[in-house]
Enzyme design. Structure first.
Site, PDB file in Angstrom:
ATOM      1  N   TYR A  78       3.472 -13.087  15.878  1.00 24.39           N
ATOM      2  CA  TYR A  78       4.800 -13.663  15.617  1.00 24.39           C
ATOM      3  C   TYR A  78       5.415 -12.988  14.371  1.00 24.39           C
ATOM      4  O   TYR A  78       6.625 -12.893  14.234  1.00 24.39           O
ATOM      5  CB  TYR A  78       4.699 -15.176  15.449  1.00 24.39           C
ATOM      6  CG  TYR A  78       5.999 -15.902  15.694  1.00 24.39           C
ATOM      7  CD1 TYR A  78       6.643 -15.823  16.920  1.00 24.39           C
ATOM      8  CD2 TYR A  78       6.584 -16.672  14.691  1.00 24.39           C
ATOM      9  CE1 TYR A  78       7.838 -16.485  17.142  1.00 24.39           C
ATOM     10  CE2 TYR A  78       7.773 -17.345  14.907  1.00 24.39           C
ATOM     11  CZ  TYR A  78       8.391 -17.244  16.135  1.00 24.39           C
ATOM     12  OH  TYR A  78       9.572 -17.920  16.354  1.00 24.39           O
ATOM     13  N   LYS A  97      11.573 -17.550  10.464  1.00 27.32           N
ATOM     14  CA  LYS A  97      11.671 -18.995  10.750  1.00 27.32           C
ATOM     15  C   LYS A  97      11.420 -19.821   9.483  1.00 27.32           C
ATOM     16  O   LYS A  97      12.007 -20.885   9.308  1.00 27.32           O
ATOM     17  CB  LYS A  97      10.701 -19.401  11.862  1.00 27.32           C
ATOM     18  CG  LYS A  97      11.049 -18.831  13.239  1.00 27.32           C
ATOM     19  CD  LYS A  97      12.429 -19.239  13.722  1.00 27.32           C
ATOM     20  CE  LYS A  97      12.653 -18.895  15.188  1.00 27.32           C
ATOM     21  NZ  LYS A  97      14.060 -19.018  15.585  1.00 27.32           N
TER      22      LYS A  97
HETATM   23  P1  NDP Z   1      16.686 -16.528  24.757  1.00 30.73           P
HETATM   24  O1  NDP Z   1      16.358 -15.067  24.813  1.00 30.73           O
HETATM   25  O2  NDP Z   1      17.076 -17.186  26.021  1.00 30.73           O
HETATM   26  O3  NDP Z   1      17.809 -16.807  23.658  1.00 30.73           O
HETATM   27  C1  NDP Z   1      17.903 -16.066  22.445  1.00 30.73           C
HETATM   28  C2  NDP Z   1      19.342 -15.764  22.284  1.00 30.73           C
HETATM   29  O4  NDP Z   1      19.661 -15.136  21.039  1.00 30.73           O
HETATM   30  C3  NDP Z   1      19.828 -14.809  23.378  1.00 30.73           C
HETATM   31  O5  NDP Z   1      20.971 -15.348  23.977  1.00 30.73           O
HETATM   32  C4  NDP Z   1      20.129 -13.572  22.575  1.00 30.73           C
HETATM   33  O6  NDP Z   1      21.032 -12.683  23.170  1.00 30.73           O
HETATM   34  C5  NDP Z   1      20.680 -14.200  21.328  1.00 30.73           C
HETATM   35  N1  NDP Z   1      20.925 -13.217  20.304  1.00 30.73           N
HETATM   36  C6  NDP Z   1      20.079 -12.298  19.781  1.00 30.73           C
HETATM   37  N2  NDP Z   1      20.749 -11.519  18.919  1.00 30.73           N
HETATM   38  C7  NDP Z   1      22.028 -11.973  18.867  1.00 30.73           C
HETATM   39  C8  NDP Z   1      23.205 -11.587  18.165  1.00 30.73           C
HETATM   40  N3  NDP Z   1      23.211 -10.557  17.314  1.00 30.73           N
HETATM   41  N4  NDP Z   1      24.344 -12.291  18.380  1.00 30.73           N
HETATM   42  C9  NDP Z   1      24.378 -13.313  19.243  1.00 30.73           C
HETATM   43  N5  NDP Z   1      23.308 -13.726  19.946  1.00 30.73           N
HETATM   44  C10 NDP Z   1      22.151 -13.051  19.754  1.00 30.73           C
HETATM   45  O7  NDP Z   1      15.399 -17.237  24.126  1.00 30.73           O
HETATM   46  P2  NDP Z   1      15.120 -18.730  23.617  1.00 30.73           P
HETATM   47  O8  NDP Z   1      15.969 -19.684  24.338  1.00 30.73           O
HETATM   48  O9  NDP Z   1      13.651 -18.860  23.648  1.00 30.73           O
HETATM   49  O10 NDP Z   1      15.537 -18.661  22.080  1.00 30.73           O
HETATM   50  C11 NDP Z   1      16.440 -19.566  21.465  1.00 30.73           C
HETATM   51  C12 NDP Z   1      15.934 -19.977  20.100  1.00 30.73           C
HETATM   52  O11 NDP Z   1      14.788 -20.799  20.265  1.00 30.73           O
HETATM   53  C13 NDP Z   1      15.501 -18.829  19.205  1.00 30.73           C
HETATM   54  O12 NDP Z   1      15.864 -19.127  17.869  1.00 30.73           O
HETATM   55  C14 NDP Z   1      13.999 -18.864  19.327  1.00 30.73           C
HETATM   56  O13 NDP Z   1      13.328 -18.274  18.238  1.00 30.73           O
HETATM   57  C15 NDP Z   1      13.790 -20.358  19.380  1.00 30.73           C
HETATM   58  N6  NDP Z   1      12.473 -20.824  19.848  1.00 30.73           N
HETATM   59  C16 NDP Z   1      11.985 -20.388  21.050  1.00 30.73           C
HETATM   60  C17 NDP Z   1      10.752 -20.804  21.475  1.00 30.73           C
HETATM   61  C18 NDP Z   1      10.196 -20.311  22.767  1.00 30.73           C
HETATM   62  O14 NDP Z   1       8.978 -20.423  22.965  1.00 30.73           O
HETATM   63  N7  NDP Z   1      10.993 -19.816  23.690  1.00 30.73           N
HETATM   64  C19 NDP Z   1       9.923 -21.728  20.674  1.00 30.73           C
HETATM   65  C20 NDP Z   1      10.558 -22.158  19.450  1.00 30.73           C
HETATM   66  C21 NDP Z   1      11.781 -21.698  19.054  1.00 30.73           C
HETATM   67  P3  NDP Z   1      20.355 -11.314  23.825  1.00 30.73           P
HETATM   68  O15 NDP Z   1      19.594 -11.755  25.023  1.00 30.73           O
HETATM   69  O16 NDP Z   1      21.526 -10.449  24.112  1.00 30.73           O
HETATM   70  O17 NDP Z   1      19.475 -10.698  22.770  1.00 30.73           O
END
Ligand code: NDP
Length: 255
Positions: free
Chosen positions: A155, A162
């Site tokens: 990670y 985070k």
């Molecule tokens: P997703 O990939 O579905 O969502 C992440 C999002 O961040 C994507 O839409 C991505 O767009 C966007 N993003 C990245 N860079 C940018 C940018 N410069 N401007 C705008 N948007 C951006 O994954 P998750 O739903 O898993 O992630 C959502 C949140 O949840 C994150 O903060 C993640 O760390 C957190 N999280 C996730 C866990 C998991 O196990 N999935 C557990 C705990 C927390 P793009 O696809 O274009 O990069």
């Protein structure tokens, strides 16, 4: 039954239907909130548009959070369309893939900078833009993970991001509290999404979580959506600056 009729929420971080952002959108919309969703770039537009069609009267905007002008433009459009805002959901994180595969010791200056800028600074920038529209008070939410506190193999720089994000939640909560704007984080257990697949060993992580968590399973997206709905609602009116675990209890275990 939580009722968010008459409230408006803007949600950043919609990549596809597996995104945590989408589960949150669904719970907020089911409770009657008006929704605006934001996706990062042109590549993600078709998917975001298709999903938005499932919602009554949703607005949809493109916004790369590394670009101040795009942030300003989105909030100007939100102001024109809705006048005020009640909820901001920040569901965004990114780190260069090599930083999640190599040893943490080898994290480059650039990977560190990008991870902090996209995953942490963006919460400050979006909150600053949202606050003036939260004239009736508001709720700001972000997504974090246990790797902020304990070492989770691979990670790496995202764990450090985070940790900074959780501290940022507290500082923002202190600044915005007098305006009746609450700022909280949900610490979700691992969920198979696009972003999570970028972290090596996701299958092992899911298996170990299910084995070791008190509830003996992995968390469902809808459960994260439910916690977000609670934090967005007046039921959570006294809660700010907190990290709420939605991880089937994994974080309480010693091993
Ligand atoms: P997703 O990939 O579905 O969502 C992440 C999002 O961040 C994507 O839409 C991505 O767009 C966007 N993003 C990245 N860079 C940018 C940018 N410069 N401007 C705008 N948007 C951006 O994954 P998750 O739903 O898993 O992630 C959502 C949140 O949840 C994150 O903060 C993640 O760390 C957190 N999280 C996730 C866990 C998991 O196990 N999935 C557990 C705990 C927390 P793009 O696809 O274009 O990069």
């Amino acid at each position: 039954m939580i009722d968010l009729k008459g409230r408006t929420a803007v949600v950043f971080g919609l990549a596809n239907k597996r995104s945590i952002a989408w589960a949150i959108v669904q719970s907020l919309a089911d409770a009657g909130a008006r929704i605006a969703v934001c996706y990062q770039n042109e590549r993600l537009r078709p998917e975001a548009e298709d999903l938005a069609k499932e919602l009554p009267d949703a607005a949809i905007y493109q916004c790369d959070v590394q670009n101040e002008e795009e942030i300003d433009a989105v909030f100007a459009r939100l102001k024109d369309r809705y006048g005020k805002l009640h909820t901001l959901v920040h569901s965004i994180a990114f780190a260069p893939p090599e930083a999640l595969n190599n040893e943490f010791l080898d994290t480059s200056r650039e990977a560190f900078r990008v991870a902090q800028e996209v995953s942490v600074y963006s919460l400050i920038a979006l909150s600053r833009a949202a606050a003036p529209l939260m004239t009736e008070g508001g709720s700001i939410l972000t997504l974090t993970y246990y790797g902020a506190e304990k070492v989770v193999p691979r990670y790496n720089v995202m764990g450090v991001a985070k940790a900074a994000l959780e501290a940022t939640v507290r500082y923002l909560a202190s600044d915005l509290g007098p305006k009746k704007i609450r700022v909280n984080a949900i610490s979700a257990g691992p969920i198979k999404t696009l972003a999570a697949r970028g972290i090596g060993g996701l299958s092992d992580m899911l298996r170990l979580h299910a084995e070791r968590s008190p509830l003996k399973r992995n968390v469902e997206r809808s459960e994260v959506g439910g916690a977000a709905l609670f934090l967005a609602s007046d039921l959570a009116a006294g809660i700010t600056g907190e990290v709420l675990y939605v991880d089937c209890g994994y974080n309480i275990m010693g091993f």
